[in-house]
Design an enzyme around this catalytic site. Structure first.
Site, PDB file in Angstrom:
ATOM      1  N   HIS A 263      24.798  21.960  10.648  1.00  0.00           N
ATOM      2  CA  HIS A 263      25.388  20.673  10.223  1.00  0.00           C
ATOM      3  C   HIS A 263      24.237  19.665  10.100  1.00  0.00           C
ATOM      4  O   HIS A 263      23.298  19.901   9.338  1.00  0.00           O
ATOM      5  CB  HIS A 263      26.453  20.300  11.258  1.00  0.00           C
ATOM      6  CG  HIS A 263      27.322  19.135  10.907  1.00  0.00           C
ATOM      7  ND1 HIS A 263      27.417  18.580   9.658  1.00  0.00           N
ATOM      8  CD2 HIS A 263      28.184  18.399  11.686  1.00  0.00           C
ATOM      9  CE1 HIS A 263      28.277  17.571   9.675  1.00  0.00           C
ATOM     10  NE2 HIS A 263      28.748  17.431  10.898  1.00  0.00           N
ATOM     11  N   HIS A 302      27.064  24.885   1.223  1.00  0.00           N
ATOM     12  CA  HIS A 302      28.002  23.930   1.810  1.00  0.00           C
ATOM     13  C   HIS A 302      29.390  24.540   1.803  1.00  0.00           C
ATOM     14  O   HIS A 302      29.740  25.260   0.873  1.00  0.00           O
ATOM     15  CB  HIS A 302      28.010  22.626   0.994  1.00  0.00           C
ATOM     16  CG  HIS A 302      28.568  21.479   1.755  1.00  0.00           C
ATOM     17  ND1 HIS A 302      29.911  21.223   1.825  1.00  0.00           N
ATOM     18  CD2 HIS A 302      27.958  20.544   2.525  1.00  0.00           C
ATOM     19  CE1 HIS A 302      30.103  20.163   2.586  1.00  0.00           C
ATOM     20  NE2 HIS A 302      28.950  19.735   3.034  1.00  0.00           N
ATOM     21  N   ASP A 358      20.781  17.603   3.069  1.00  0.00           N
ATOM     22  CA  ASP A 358      19.665  17.730   4.010  1.00  0.00           C
ATOM     23  C   ASP A 358      18.394  18.290   3.387  1.00  0.00           C
ATOM     24  O   ASP A 358      17.355  18.312   4.045  1.00  0.00           O
ATOM     25  CB  ASP A 358      20.083  18.630   5.180  1.00  0.00           C
ATOM     26  CG  ASP A 358      21.114  17.952   6.057  1.00  0.00           C
ATOM     27  OD1 ASP A 358      20.958  16.747   6.303  1.00  0.00           O
ATOM     28  OD2 ASP A 358      22.074  18.621   6.483  1.00  0.00           O
TER      29      ASP A 358
HETATM   30  N1  CMC Z   1      20.968  30.627   2.830  1.00  0.00           N
HETATM   31  C1  CMC Z   1      21.266  31.909   2.540  1.00  0.00           C
HETATM   32  N2  CMC Z   1      22.510  32.387   2.444  1.00  0.00           N
HETATM   33  C2  CMC Z   1      23.513  31.536   2.650  1.00  0.00           C
HETATM   34  C3  CMC Z   1      23.292  30.181   2.972  1.00  0.00           C
HETATM   35  C4  CMC Z   1      21.955  29.729   3.052  1.00  0.00           C
HETATM   36  N3  CMC Z   1      21.665  28.459   3.330  1.00  0.00           N
HETATM   37  N4  CMC Z   1      24.474  29.552   3.131  1.00  0.00           N
HETATM   38  C5  CMC Z   1      25.415  30.473   2.941  1.00  0.00           C
HETATM   39  N5  CMC Z   1      24.834  31.675   2.647  1.00  0.00           N
HETATM   40  C6  CMC Z   1      25.521  32.918   2.292  1.00  0.00           C
HETATM   41  C7  CMC Z   1      26.090  33.608   3.533  1.00  0.00           C
HETATM   42  O1  CMC Z   1      25.166  34.512   4.088  1.00  0.00           O
HETATM   43  C8  CMC Z   1      27.314  34.274   2.959  1.00  0.00           C
HETATM   44  O2  CMC Z   1      26.887  35.415   2.253  1.00  0.00           O
HETATM   45  P1  CMC Z   1      27.817  36.747   2.279  1.00  0.00           P
HETATM   46  O3  CMC Z   1      29.051  36.381   1.526  1.00  0.00           O
HETATM   47  O4  CMC Z   1      26.992  37.798   1.584  1.00  0.00           O
HETATM   48  O5  CMC Z   1      28.075  37.070   3.720  1.00  0.00           O
HETATM   49  C9  CMC Z   1      27.832  33.279   1.926  1.00  0.00           C
HETATM   50  O6  CMC Z   1      26.648  32.567   1.486  1.00  0.00           O
HETATM   51  C10 CMC Z   1      28.860  32.305   2.452  1.00  0.00           C
HETATM   52  O7  CMC Z   1      28.315  31.700   3.614  1.00  0.00           O
HETATM   53  P2  CMC Z   1      29.178  31.157   4.817  1.00  0.00           P
HETATM   54  O8  CMC Z   1      28.329  31.107   6.038  1.00  0.00           O
HETATM   55  O9  CMC Z   1      30.466  31.921   4.912  1.00  0.00           O
HETATM   56  O10 CMC Z   1      29.510  29.706   4.314  1.00  0.00           O
HETATM   57  P3  CMC Z   1      30.127  28.549   5.186  1.00  0.00           P
HETATM   58  O11 CMC Z   1      30.928  27.716   4.270  1.00  0.00           O
HETATM   59  O12 CMC Z   1      30.812  29.102   6.396  1.00  0.00           O
HETATM   60  O13 CMC Z   1      28.833  27.758   5.718  1.00  0.00           O
HETATM   61  C11 CMC Z   1      26.978  26.290   5.761  1.00  0.00           C
HETATM   62  C12 CMC Z   1      28.360  26.591   5.148  1.00  0.00           C
HETATM   63  C13 CMC Z   1      26.543  24.881   5.369  1.00  0.00           C
HETATM   64  C14 CMC Z   1      27.088  26.347   7.285  1.00  0.00           C
HETATM   65  C15 CMC Z   1      25.973  27.335   5.254  1.00  0.00           C
HETATM   66  O14 CMC Z   1      25.844  27.249   3.853  1.00  0.00           O
HETATM   67  C16 CMC Z   1      24.611  27.188   5.909  1.00  0.00           C
HETATM   68  O15 CMC Z   1      24.386  27.712   7.014  1.00  0.00           O
HETATM   69  N6  CMC Z   1      23.634  26.441   5.232  1.00  0.00           N
HETATM   70  C17 CMC Z   1      22.345  26.194   5.819  1.00  0.00           C
HETATM   71  C18 CMC Z   1      22.455  25.060   6.811  1.00  0.00           C
HETATM   72  C19 CMC Z   1      22.596  23.728   6.106  1.00  0.00           C
HETATM   73  O16 CMC Z   1      21.861  23.397   5.199  1.00  0.00           O
HETATM   74  N7  CMC Z   1      23.551  22.917   6.615  1.00  0.00           N
HETATM   75  C20 CMC Z   1      23.770  21.580   6.132  1.00  0.00           C
HETATM   76  C21 CMC Z   1      25.051  21.421   5.420  1.00  0.00           C
HETATM   77  S1  CMC Z   1      25.151  19.849   4.522  1.00  0.00           S
HETATM   78  C22 CMC Z   1      25.126  18.644   5.746  1.00  0.00           C
HETATM   79  C23 CMC Z   1      26.418  18.568   6.419  1.00  0.00           C
HETATM   80  O17 CMC Z   1      27.329  17.935   5.906  1.00  0.00           O
HETATM   81  O18 CMC Z   1      26.521  19.188   7.496  1.00  0.00           O
END
Ligand code: CMC
Length: 424
Positions: A263, A302, A358
């Site tokens: 986050h 996201h 971010d």
């Molecule tokens: N790098 C590589 N792969 C990713 C990433 C990433 N940053 N984000 C998601 N994925 C992949 C993930 O491995 C999954 O792949 P698969 O379907 O093959 O298993 C797919 O994309 C869906 O990911 P998810 O974890 O199910 O997505 P989510 O909606 O649960 O998580 C997130 C969203 C923001 C936690 C995630 O994208 C992440 O960890 N990003 C990096 C951390 C980040 O930049 N966070 C800041 C978010 S914006 C500020 C805020 O409002 O918090």
């Protein structure tokens, strides 16, 4: 076409028609037909937990509006305090209202001396400022016991003012402590962002004069972070607030949730990632390692946006204004290259992974002299208005305590086994 859905319980053939309202269906109706059958939704990815008129977010088209006003217009024309007023009160203020609001916030920036000397100074010398901020905000509730009266709109208003006013003071105190520098008192002649910079950086001189480009950029970053509907930290703040705990405790919960690298902690993680990658020629290898599941590309992806985060778009352009003053951040080229490689790679394209708020914000913060540990603190300052707007809205709606269900998958009843009867 009927705006309803029909659920049929195939065990007994009973059906229930539920109206679709504002894009959702009322789970209370579902419960009538299917008591004891719960929606299983870890991460609450398909659950609406609120009826809110604060922020409108359409992640498919990359649209973000506070109270109906597009983020692009607010970023161009507004100020953080005006946006905070808008989020909390629902309308843009008249000049008088804005002046009163600014006066109120500006005159609540001081924190109790006991807080400053005893509470803040009790932390370890290298304490992370987010840990300090989270516990400090919770600690503030002990200074304002009347804040427990959450039913009284006047009392709520006073705590909202105090929290928005004191967050920069507490944040700057955490930084000064980590640097071994004396605390700087708020300078109430200065606008919000300048006052914060003064508390952060003033040394010896009686007045601190920040570069107007940098102050404007910081104020803009506060606007962009001010709200984002039911994100993890806002949900945490709402859940705590739903038990009718005081707002300091609810905002502390928001800070705690924000701290994590998935986050608000992602801005710090992006900088650490860029430093770890080390050089331009390592980018391809890094992208391969992400695709092999060895880590994430921080600042990308996201839960809601499946297109370019509009906040990231704005921040990217502000970065250039800031770098004209500070000199270009040497990590910018690497970040741009990472973005270019990721946006043309099937792995990221097929998963709709775009830069989020971010990805570029940390580069700006670093160029403005903030240590990486302070990045999430800056996010928290901006988000305070959003947390409080949601907390207040929730209480105005007289909502219920947050109390989800679970699917129990553990052992059935079994008899207690005395120690002598247990295997090693
Ligand atoms: N790098 C590589 N792969 C990713 C990433 C990433 N940053 N984000 C998601 N994925 C992949 C993930 O491995 C999954 O792949 P698969 O379907 O093959 O298993 C797919 O994309 C869906 O990911 P998810 O974890 O199910 O997505 P989510 O909606 O649960 O998580 C997130 C969203 C923001 C936690 C995630 O994208 C992440 O960890 N990003 C990096 C951390 C980040 O930049 N966070 C800041 C978010 S914006 C500020 C805020 O409002 O918090």
């Amino acid at each position: 076409m009927a705006e309803t859905i029909t659920i049929t319980d195939n065990r007994n053939g009973e059906s229930l028609e539920i109206p679709i309202k504002d894009g959702g269906v009322d789970a209370a109706e579902w419960r009538k037909l299917l008591p004891g059958i719960w929606f299983h939704d870890p991460g609450m990815a398909t659950t609406s937990n609120a009826e809110s008129s604060i922020t409108d977010l359409n992640g498919i088209d990359g649209i973000l509006r506070y109270r109906g006003y597009p983020i692009e217009q607010l970023a161009e024309h507004s100020s953080y305090l005006e946006v905070a007023y808008l989020l909390i009160h629902g309308e843009l203020p008249s000049q008088d209202e804005l002046d009163n609001w600014t006066h109120e916030i500006t005159h609540h920036t001081y924190v109790h001396e006991n807080f400053r000397k005893r509470f803040n100074d009790a932390f370890h010398y290298d304490a992370h400022p987010m840990g300090m901020l989270t516990s400090s905000v919770a600690g503030l509730s002990t200074f304002y016991p009347e804040a427990k009266d959450i039913e009284d709109p006047e009392v709520r208003h006073q705590q909202i003012v105090r929290l928005i006013a004191k967050m920069p003071t507490i944040a700057a105190a955490a930084y000064r402590y980590s640097q071994g520098l004396p605390y700087v008192y708020p300078d109430n002649d200065l606008p919000y962002a300048s006052n914060f910079l003064s508390m952060m950086y003033r040394v010896a001189k009686p007045k601190f004069e920040a570069d107007p480009v940098l102050t404007k950029a910081l104020d803009l970053l506060f606007i962009l972070h001010a709200d984002h509907e039911q994100n993890c930290s806002t949900t945490a703040a709402r859940v705590v607030g739903s038990s009718h705990a005081d707002p300091y405790s609810a905002v502390a919960a928001g800070c705690a949730a924000l701290y994590g690298p998935r986050h608000g902690g992602a801005n710090e993680a992006v900088l650490n990632m860029l430093n770890d990658i080390g050089s331009y020629d390592q980018i391809d290898a890094f992208i391969e390692s992400v695709k092999n599941g060895e880590g994430r590309l921080m600042g990308f992806g996201h839960r809601v946006y499946k297109s370019y985060d509009p906040r990231a778009q704005i921040i990217k352009s502000v970065a250039h204004d800031v770098f004209k003053v500070t000199g270009q951040n040497p990590l910018l080229d690497m970040a741009l290259k990472l973005e270019e490689v990721a946006l043309s790679d099937e792995y990221f394209v097929s998963r709709n992974l775009y830069p989020n708020v971010d990805f570029y914000s940390g580069l700006i913060y670093q160029s403005m002299g903030f240590p990486t540990e302070m990045f999430t603190v800056l996010f928290a300052i901006g988000r305070t208005a959003g947390w409080l707007a949601h907390w207040n809205e929730m209480l105005e709606q007289n909502s219920r305590i947050s109390r989800p269900r679970q699917l129990y998958v553990g052992a059935d009843e079994r008899a207690y086994v005395p120690m002598s009867g247990r295997s090693a």
